[in-house]
Each structure stands twice: as C-alpha cells, then as structure tokens.
Design an enzyme around this catalytic site. Structure first.
Site, mmCIF file in Angstrom:
data_model
loop_
_atom_site.group_PDB
_atom_site.id
_atom_site.type_symbol
_atom_site.label_atom_id
_atom_site.label_comp_id
_atom_site.label_asym_id
_atom_site.label_seq_id
_atom_site.Cartn_x
_atom_site.Cartn_y
_atom_site.Cartn_z
ATOM 1 N N CYS A 38 0.823 -1.219 0.000
ATOM 2 C CA CYS A 38 0.000 0.000 0.000
ATOM 3 C C CYS A 38 0.853 1.263 0.000
ATOM 4 O O CYS A 38 0.326 2.360 -0.164
ATOM 5 C CB CYS A 38 -0.958 0.013 1.202
ATOM 6 S SG CYS A 38 -0.127 0.116 2.792
ATOM 7 N N ASP A 40 2.387 2.588 2.490
ATOM 8 C CA ASP A 40 2.302 3.332 3.747
ATOM 9 C C ASP A 40 3.515 3.051 4.637
ATOM 10 O O ASP A 40 4.174 2.027 4.490
ATOM 11 C CB ASP A 40 1.020 2.968 4.496
ATOM 12 C CG ASP A 40 -0.220 3.438 3.746
ATOM 13 O OD1 ASP A 40 -0.092 4.397 2.971
ATOM 14 O OD2 ASP A 40 -1.290 2.849 3.939
ATOM 15 N N CYS A 67 -2.786 5.036 6.296
ATOM 16 C CA CYS A 67 -4.236 5.242 6.255
ATOM 17 C C CYS A 67 -4.720 5.616 7.653
ATOM 18 O O CYS A 67 -3.970 5.586 8.624
ATOM 19 C CB CYS A 67 -4.902 3.976 5.762
ATOM 20 S SG CYS A 67 -4.811 2.679 6.984
ATOM 21 N N CYS A 111 -2.820 -2.829 8.589
ATOM 22 C CA CYS A 111 -2.585 -1.478 9.131
ATOM 23 C C CYS A 111 -2.088 -1.598 10.580
ATOM 24 O O CYS A 111 -1.164 -0.894 10.982
ATOM 25 C CB CYS A 111 -3.854 -0.643 9.061
ATOM 26 S SG CYS A 111 -4.691 -0.753 7.468
HETATM 27 FE FE1 FES Z 1 -1.733 0.570 4.289
HETATM 28 FE FE2 FES Z 1 -3.642 0.942 6.137
HETATM 29 S S1 FES Z 1 -3.912 0.728 3.977
HETATM 30 S S2 FES Z 1 -1.493 0.930 6.408
#
Ligand code: FES
Length: 165
Positions: A38, A40, A67, A111
């Site tokens: 993702c 992140d 997120c 996450c």
């Molecule tokens: Fe990647 Fe939540 S969608 S940390």
C-alpha cells in the site's frame, strides 16, 4: 466507548484526537516499517526509563504516512506502551495494539501490523543487543519521517525501513 460503535466509529473517534504524534528528539530507540503493497509507512520512537530495576517505556510517539486505521492504531498503541517493560512490549501483537478499536476488518489487519512492525523494529536492539546496526544509527532519533524520505531534506542519519512481511 459505546459497545454499539463499529470499528469505523472508533477509528474516527481516535482520529479526532490523535495522541503521541510527532518525532521525539531525545528518543532511545526508533523503528520504521513500510508496506510495499500500500506504500504506507509508520515510524515509532521510544524513550526508556528505569523502574524497580527494570527498563520500562516512559514515552512512545509516532509518525505515519498511512491510512486512518494505521494512525488510529498507532495513537492507541503509543498510549498503551507507557509503563510497559521491554519484554511486555515485545509480546504485544497487532491485535493487542488495535484492541480498543474492536476487531478490524480483514483488509485493515495489515494497518495494525504496520504499527506492530514499527514497535518491533524499535525494540530490535533492546531485544538483541547484537542486532546490527542499532535502530538509533539507522534513523537519527529526531528525524521526521518526511525529512528522511523527501529528496531535498538534509540527511542526519541513514534511513532504514523494514518491509512488512
Ligand atoms: Fe496501508 Fe492501512 S492501507 S497501512
């Protein structure tokens, strides 16, 4: 919290008043984790103190390019870590760190794993002093997450990001 609240309600409540957000210039340990899926990232800083002859976590802070769920879990987790011994913190899993939010939907489980990963990376050197290099040398404690990844930011430490498995 209202038992009728959904995980989404609780995430929104945590986001309305996030706790422990920001870099910690006098941190003793720092861990950074990134999820290639993702894109992140979460960084966690820890400050230790001694109590009854044991090293305990005095403060924990975080920054996230993540997120809302990752931010909500990191906010709760950093509050939860205060007063825990290194060993107790090491036992915590993402399900423990996100527990106040209630069960996360399956697509949001990673996450919480990001927050657990940042904690594990920060504790790596505490858990295994032979671990090389120590976290504090891979990301200078006062460095912001943005400062470390932005191409024009001055570098005061090497950036090490652990990929979430
Ligand atoms: Fe990647 Fe939540 S969608 S940390």
């Amino acid at each position: 919290m209202d038992p009728e609240d959904t995980a989404e309600d609780r995430i929104q409540a945590a986001l309305a008043n996030p706790q422990n957000m920001g870099e910690m210039s006098d941190a003793d340990a720092v861990g950074t984790v990134g999820n290639p899926e993702c894109g992140d990232m979460v960084r966690m800083w820890l400050k230790f103190t001694e109590k009854d002859g044991k090293k305990i976590i005095d403060r924990a802070t975080f920054q996230s390019f993540g997120c809302q769920t990752a931010i909500a879990v990191a906010s709760l987790a950093t509050g939860m870590l205060k007063g825990k011994t290194v060993e107790e913190a090491r036992q915590l899993q993402s399900s423990d760190l996100s527990k106040p939010l209630g069960p996360l939907p399956p697509m949001k489980l990673h996450c919480g794993d990001m927050v657990e990963g940042a904690l594990r990376d920060a504790l790596r050197h505490e858990t295994d002093p032979a671990a090389d290099p120590p976290p504090a040398q891979t990301a200078a404690p006062g460095n912001t997450l943005l400062g470390d990844i932005h191409p024009s930011a001055p570098r005061s430490g090497k950036l090490k990001i652990v990929k979430l498995k």
